[in-house]
Design a protein around this motif. Structure first.
Motif, mmCIF file in Angstrom:
data_model
loop_
_atom_site.group_PDB
_atom_site.id
_atom_site.type_symbol
_atom_site.label_atom_id
_atom_site.label_comp_id
_atom_site.label_asym_id
_atom_site.label_seq_id
_atom_site.Cartn_x
_atom_site.Cartn_y
_atom_site.Cartn_z
ATOM 1 N N SER A 1 -19.439 24.175 34.174
ATOM 2 C CA SER A 1 -18.063 24.632 34.277
ATOM 3 C C SER A 1 -17.202 23.858 33.286
ATOM 4 N N LEU A 2 -16.133 24.500 32.836
ATOM 5 C CA LEU A 2 -15.248 23.906 31.845
ATOM 6 C C LEU A 2 -13.956 23.429 32.486
ATOM 7 N N ALA A 3 -13.589 22.213 32.171
ATOM 8 C CA ALA A 3 -12.263 21.700 32.526
ATOM 9 C C ALA A 3 -11.302 22.061 31.389
ATOM 10 N N PRO A 4 -10.009 21.958 31.613
ATOM 11 C CA PRO A 4 -9.051 22.237 30.536
ATOM 12 C C PRO A 4 -9.360 21.390 29.302
ATOM 13 N N GLY A 5 -9.343 22.044 28.138
ATOM 14 C CA GLY A 5 -9.596 21.362 26.874
ATOM 15 C C GLY A 5 -11.049 21.279 26.482
ATOM 16 N N GLN A 6 -11.967 21.730 27.337
ATOM 17 C CA GLN A 6 -13.383 21.661 27.023
ATOM 18 C C GLN A 6 -13.903 22.997 26.485
ATOM 19 N N ILE A 7 -14.973 22.929 25.686
ATOM 20 C CA ILE A 7 -15.592 24.125 25.117
ATOM 21 C C ILE A 7 -17.110 23.994 25.224
ATOM 22 N N TYR A 8 -17.799 25.127 25.101
ATOM 23 C CA TYR A 8 -19.253 25.100 25.131
ATOM 24 C C TYR A 8 -19.812 24.713 23.756
ATOM 25 N N ASN A 9 -20.934 24.043 23.782
ATOM 26 C CA ASN A 9 -21.562 23.532 22.565
ATOM 27 C C ASN A 9 -22.396 24.633 21.909
ATOM 28 N N ALA A 10 -21.763 25.428 21.058
ATOM 29 C CA ALA A 10 -22.462 26.518 20.367
ATOM 30 C C ALA A 10 -23.340 25.998 19.243
ATOM 31 N N ASN A 11 -22.907 24.940 18.558
ATOM 32 C CA ASN A 11 -23.630 24.471 17.374
ATOM 33 C C ASN A 11 -25.034 23.981 17.704
ATOM 34 N N ARG A 12 -25.190 23.388 18.867
ATOM 35 C CA ARG A 12 -26.517 22.909 19.254
ATOM 36 C C ARG A 12 -27.526 24.058 19.228
ATOM 37 N N PHE A 13 -27.084 25.250 19.586
ATOM 38 C CA PHE A 13 -27.986 26.390 19.679
ATOM 39 C C PHE A 13 -28.102 27.130 18.351
ATOM 40 N N SER A 14 -26.998 27.342 17.654
ATOM 41 C CA SER A 14 -27.082 28.071 16.382
ATOM 42 C C SER A 14 -27.777 27.231 15.315
ATOM 43 N N VAL A 15 -27.357 25.983 15.141
ATOM 44 C CA VAL A 15 -27.978 25.138 14.125
ATOM 45 C C VAL A 15 -29.413 24.793 14.516
ATOM 46 N N GLY A 16 -29.648 24.486 15.785
ATOM 47 C CA GLY A 16 -31.004 24.195 16.229
ATOM 48 C C GLY A 16 -31.946 25.364 16.001
ATOM 49 N N ALA A 17 -31.460 26.579 16.242
ATOM 50 C CA ALA A 17 -32.300 27.764 16.022
ATOM 51 C C ALA A 17 -32.607 27.955 14.541
ATOM 52 N N LEU A 18 -31.617 27.720 13.673
ATOM 53 C CA LEU A 18 -31.876 27.798 12.237
ATOM 54 C C LEU A 18 -32.972 26.827 11.836
ATOM 55 N N LEU A 19 -32.859 25.589 12.291
ATOM 56 C CA LEU A 19 -33.836 24.566 11.924
ATOM 57 C C LEU A 19 -35.243 24.961 12.368
ATOM 58 N N ARG A 20 -35.364 25.421 13.595
ATOM 59 C CA ARG A 20 -36.691 25.817 14.086
ATOM 60 C C ARG A 20 -37.223 27.006 13.293
ATOM 61 N N GLY A 21 -36.339 27.941 12.936
ATOM 62 C CA GLY A 21 -36.754 29.081 12.121
ATOM 63 C C GLY A 21 -37.212 28.674 10.740
ATOM 64 N N TRP A 22 -36.743 27.547 10.253
ATOM 65 C CA TRP A 22 -37.168 27.026 8.948
ATOM 66 C C TRP A 22 -38.424 26.160 9.052
ATOM 67 N N GLY A 23 -39.028 26.118 10.225
ATOM 68 C CA GLY A 23 -40.254 25.356 10.399
ATOM 69 C C GLY A 23 -40.055 23.886 10.676
ATOM 70 N N VAL A 24 -38.822 23.511 11.029
ATOM 71 C CA VAL A 24 -38.498 22.110 11.275
ATOM 72 C C VAL A 24 -38.795 21.754 12.731
ATOM 73 N N GLU A 25 -39.283 20.540 12.954
ATOM 74 C CA GLU A 25 -39.456 20.016 14.304
ATOM 75 C C GLU A 25 -38.140 19.346 14.710
ATOM 76 N N VAL A 26 -37.464 19.911 15.713
ATOM 77 C CA VAL A 26 -36.124 19.463 16.088
ATOM 78 C C VAL A 26 -36.184 18.541 17.298
ATOM 79 N N HIS A 27 -35.499 17.411 17.192
ATOM 80 C CA HIS A 27 -35.345 16.484 18.316
ATOM 81 C C HIS A 27 -33.853 16.389 18.617
ATOM 82 N N ASP A 28 -33.473 16.901 19.780
ATOM 83 C CA ASP A 28 -32.060 17.021 20.140
ATOM 84 C C ASP A 28 -31.605 15.777 20.889
ATOM 85 N N TYR A 29 -30.650 15.049 20.308
ATOM 86 C CA TYR A 29 -30.109 13.851 20.935
ATOM 87 C C TYR A 29 -28.883 14.145 21.796
ATOM 88 N N GLY A 30 -28.529 15.425 21.929
ATOM 89 C CA GLY A 30 -27.400 15.769 22.790
ATOM 90 C C GLY A 30 -26.068 15.437 22.144
#
Length: 411
Positions: free
Chosen positions: A199-228
């Motif tokens: 759930s979002l509190a006022p002023g908060q947003i969902y982390n879209a970049n983790r999913f869009s950029v992470g998906a690009l990296l995996r599609g490029w054959g990269v092994e991704v380690h997500d530090y959050g």
């Protein structure tokens, strides 16, 4: 790297920045040998040469009859059918003058035969075959016609596709040497970020970049380690970057590279390593930064989702492809008519989210999504690629414009 623009007083042209990043690309990762079934999308680590001739023997290109062209008269020949040979059979019986042999696609030519006639082009009368004039070598695949022993097959640095695996299999190769995947640490910066499902509190947003950029990296054959998500403090940024640099090949962050009071990543990079570049002459994506920590490259993508996606595609992609051992990292745009006017010149190169549509004349043209804001991903989801409008340019509908397809960019 000189004149990095780190003071913020100047903007680095995109092509110049990409060329500069290439100077910092690390050596390709170590190599491993894998079975062909595991090689799709991997980067070839050695030149491949054919160990055999292909085909290994003269064989028939179609179902029909093998014969001797020397038997042809002015109008053809009447030949005795001497047997049959199918794919997988060994051609051992020599074809004698005045004879033909039933043959199927891929079957080896019997000794003495030099030509094949398609079954639909001749007439069968019991054990006899009536054929028109057949040219020498007709419908024959000759030994070594495609490849000879030692011929170059594939070059190191190539990303292996389905057809490449099939080609290697066709000459009997079952394993191939490739580079191990590049290991990339992905970090997000911003106290306002939350994960989808929370759930979002006022002023908060969902982390879209983790999913869009992470998906690009995996599609490029990269092994991704997500530090959050990094906390917006200098200490948290320093600690996370220092740990990541000790474990992974490349570090990529999103957010925290602009000019806000709580954008600490650039300061952390300066304290831990070097900041080589900051701010590009492009829109969206001006705040992109590049540096290194303990010899490990760091790419700081902007925090706005569209800007992060575009800079990942345009700037980070060629660098990461080179760091994986790929020999070809450039993507060539296609030039097509613009389906829109661009009446006001911009001081930065524009990467506009666009797609191809057929005009009334049946010719494809480049059409823009109306929402081009750097925080808006909807346009990128709608689009097929990026229309590139150079700095200082205006244009009218119908004028030629470069278009970078998402498929060519690996998106």
């Amino acid at each position: 790297m000189s004149a990095c623009g780190c003071s913020g007083s100047g903007l680095r042209p995109v092509d110049e920045a990409i060329a500069a990043l290439m100077d910092f690309a690390p050596p390709a990762p170590p190599t491993v040998c894998v079975d062909l079934e595991e090689a799709l999308g991997r980067i070839l680590a050695e030149d491949i040469h054919s160990p055999i001739d292909l085909p290994l023997w003269d064989n028939s290109a179609m179902d029909g009859y093998a014969l001797r062209s020397a038997d042809m008269g002015p109008t053809g020949a009447r030949l005795k059918i001497a047997g049959c040979i199918a794919a997988g059979d060994a051609a051992q019986v020599e074809l004698q003058p005045g004879q033909a042999m039933r043959i199927f696609t891929g079957a080896p030519l019997p000794p003495g035969a030099d030509s094949v006639i398609a079954q639909e082009d001749c007439e069968v009368d019991g054990d006899w075959l009536q054929v028109p004039v057949v040219e020498h070598g007709s419908h024959v695949r000759c030994r070594g016609e495609e490849l000879c022993v030692g011929d170059a097959l594939l070059s190191a640095g190539k990303k292996l596709r389905a057809q490449d695996l099939g080609l290697m299999a066709s000459v009997g190769l079952d394993r191939v040497k490739v580079f191990r995947p590049l290991r990339v640490c992905l970090l997000s910066s911003g106290d306002e970020l939350r994960e989808p499902g929370e759930s979002l509190a006022p002023g908060q947003i969902y982390n879209a970049n983790r999913f869009s950029v992470g998906a690009l990296l995996r599609g490029w054959g990269v092994e991704v380690h997500d530090y959050g998500v990094l906390a917006d403090t200098l200490a948290a940024s320093r600690d996370a970057l220092s740990l990541a640099a000790s474990e992974w090949d490349v570090l990529i962050t999103s957010g925290g590279v602009s000019v806000g009071d709580r954008d600490y990543l650039k300061q952390a990079i300066r304290e831990l390593g070097e900041l080589h570049l900051w701010k590009l002459k492009m829109q969206p994506g001006k705040p992109l930064a590049f540096g290194s920590i303990a010899g490990k490259p760091w790419i700081g993508l902007p925090g706005n989702p569209a800007a992060a996606l575009v800079t990942a595609l345009v700037v980070a992609r060629p660098f990461l492809w080179r760091a994986q051992g790929r020999s070809v990292v450039d993507t060539l745009p296609v030039t097509l008519p613009a389906g829109f006017d661009w009446p006001t010149a911009n001081s930065r190169r524009q990467y506009l989210r666009a797609r191809l549509e057929l005009g009334g004349d049946g010719v494809a043209c480049i059409c823009l999504h109306p929402q081009q804001g750097s925080a808006m991903l909807r346009a990128a989801s709608w689009a097929d690629g990026l229309a590139v409008v150079e700095a200082g340019r205006t244009l009218h509908a119908g004028e030629p414009l470069p278009f970078l397809s998402f498929s060519e960019l690996g998106a």
